[in-house]
Design an enzyme around this catalytic site. Structure first.
Site, PDB file in Angstrom:
ATOM      1  N   MET A 102       0.019  -1.406   2.899  1.00 26.27           N
ATOM      2  CA  MET A 102      -1.633  -0.565   2.768  1.00 26.27           C
ATOM      3  C   MET A 102      -2.149  -1.646   3.692  1.00 26.27           C
ATOM      4  O   MET A 102      -2.655  -2.782   3.563  1.00 26.27           O
ATOM      5  CB  MET A 102      -1.586  -0.765   1.200  1.00 26.27           C
ATOM      6  CG  MET A 102      -1.094   0.306  -0.529  1.00 26.27           C
ATOM      7  SD  MET A 102      -1.544  -0.394  -0.986  1.00 26.27           S
ATOM      8  CE  MET A 102      -0.656  -1.824  -1.661  1.00 26.27           C
ATOM      9  N   ILE A 159       2.458  -7.491  -2.593  1.00 27.17           N
ATOM     10  CA  ILE A 159       2.260  -8.698  -2.142  1.00 27.17           C
ATOM     11  C   ILE A 159       0.783  -8.099  -1.763  1.00 27.17           C
ATOM     12  O   ILE A 159       0.495  -7.938  -1.110  1.00 27.17           O
ATOM     13  CB  ILE A 159       3.209  -8.608  -1.575  1.00 27.17           C
ATOM     14  CG1 ILE A 159       4.419  -7.645  -1.928  1.00 27.17           C
ATOM     15  CG2 ILE A 159       3.431  -9.752  -0.314  1.00 27.17           C
ATOM     16  CD1 ILE A 159       5.804  -7.679  -1.428  1.00 27.17           C
ATOM     17  N   GLY A 189      -6.006  -4.967   1.795  1.00 23.82           N
ATOM     18  CA  GLY A 189      -4.717  -5.001   2.476  1.00 23.82           C
ATOM     19  C   GLY A 189      -3.560  -5.671   1.762  1.00 23.82           C
ATOM     20  O   GLY A 189      -3.908  -6.662   1.634  1.00 23.82           O
ATOM     21  N   SER A 190      -2.764  -5.254   1.610  1.00 24.02           N
ATOM     22  CA  SER A 190      -1.153  -5.235   1.201  1.00 24.02           C
ATOM     23  C   SER A 190       0.055  -4.539   0.829  1.00 24.02           C
ATOM     24  O   SER A 190       0.258  -3.480   2.445  1.00 24.02           O
ATOM     25  CB  SER A 190      -1.829  -5.583  -0.034  1.00 24.02           C
ATOM     26  OG  SER A 190      -2.407  -4.159  -0.806  1.00 24.02           O
ATOM     27  N   ARG A 191       0.756  -5.200   0.403  1.00 26.19           N
ATOM     28  CA  ARG A 191       2.409  -4.122   0.557  1.00 26.19           C
ATOM     29  C   ARG A 191       3.137  -4.124  -0.988  1.00 26.19           C
ATOM     30  O   ARG A 191       2.129  -5.043  -2.444  1.00 26.19           O
ATOM     31  CB  ARG A 191       3.152  -5.260   1.217  1.00 26.19           C
ATOM     32  CG  ARG A 191       4.474  -4.405   1.689  1.00 26.19           C
ATOM     33  CD  ARG A 191       5.047  -4.813   2.918  1.00 26.19           C
ATOM     34  NE  ARG A 191       6.828  -5.381   2.026  1.00 26.19           N
ATOM     35  CZ  ARG A 191       7.027  -6.855   2.748  1.00 26.19           C
ATOM     36  NH1 ARG A 191       6.368  -6.940   3.842  1.00 26.19           N
ATOM     37  NH2 ARG A 191       8.192  -6.983   2.095  1.00 26.19           N
TER      38      ARG A 191
END
Length: 232
Positions: A102, A159, A189-191
């Site tokens: 993301m 994450i 912002g991440s995953r």
């Protein structure tokens, strides 16, 4: 379609987690406006971006136990075998991992990829590397959910990324969760990684755009019929 429906479709709901941030951006914008009209417009744009970041649109979720649905909006960044995080207690054998990255413009509300019972939730402090890097799975701060589903045990791992500094999870261990249900978000912002048993066949490819609560990312069995859907 009525005028009211048209207006509702234009203005996407904002998740309550974003209210303090939007309020802070708006207040700063007003203060900046006393000093410079240019700073006011910059602040207004940032406030609009903040509201956009915390948007929480309804999603039409396929309801079929054979399907695994994307937990996040973004781009599929990895599909393949990987060992799940040690703290989740899933052993050292490889599972099928599907990762969705993301960026700061993605909707960051995370949704459950399957229905089942949450048997474990583990948070692990760590670094804040670029979430697109493969080593982010093992080195970054993360929060993992283990879900016992009708097709076996799966894991969903939030994450943190380079900009992200806060992982939020609203679910509790030993509680039931439905497919497409909101369970958390990651700020800025991440995953999200999904770990699946080898029986699950991936249905997405690296580079594909996924939509949380809607995109089918994997399937158990190869003869799934057209599923029912749930809006929420």
């Amino acid at each position: 379609m009525s005028l009211v429906d048209t207006v509702k479709n234009v203005f996407v709901p904002v998740h309550r987690e974003g209210y303090p941030f939007i309020g802070a951006f708006a207040a700063a914008t007003i203060v900046l406006g006393f000093f410079s009209i240019n700073l006011f417009w910059v602040g207004l744009i940032l406030t609009a971006w903040c509201a956009y970041f915390f948007r929480d649109p309804p999603r039409v979720t396929p309801v079929d136990d054979r399907l695994v649905i994307s937990p996040a909006d973004g781009v599929v960044s990895a599909v393949g075998p990987a060992v799940p995080p040690r703290e989740l207690g899933l052993g050292t054998a490889e599972m099928t991992r599907i990762s969705v990255f993301m960026n700061v413009f993605s909707c960051h509300v995370n949704r459950s990829p399957v229905r089942g019972r949450i048997t474990r939730i583990e948070h692990r402090p760590g670094k804040f590397l670029n979430a697109e890097l493969d080593k982010a799975s093992s080195e970054n701060e993360r929060n993992g959910l283990v879900i016992y589903s009708p097709n076996g045990t799966i894991a969903v791992v939030q994450i943190a990324g380079l900009v992200a500094r806060r992982i939020v999870c609203w679910s509790d261990a030993e509680s039931n969760i439905t497919v497409g249900e909101r369970f958390g978000l990651i700020r800025f912002g991440s995953r999200v990684d999904v770990f699946l048993p080898p029986e699950a066949a991936p249905r997405v490819a690296v580079g594909q755009t996924a939509v949380a609560g809607e995109t089918v990312i994997a399937e158990f069995g190869g003869d799934a019929a057209t599923p029912l859907v749930r809006i929420g």
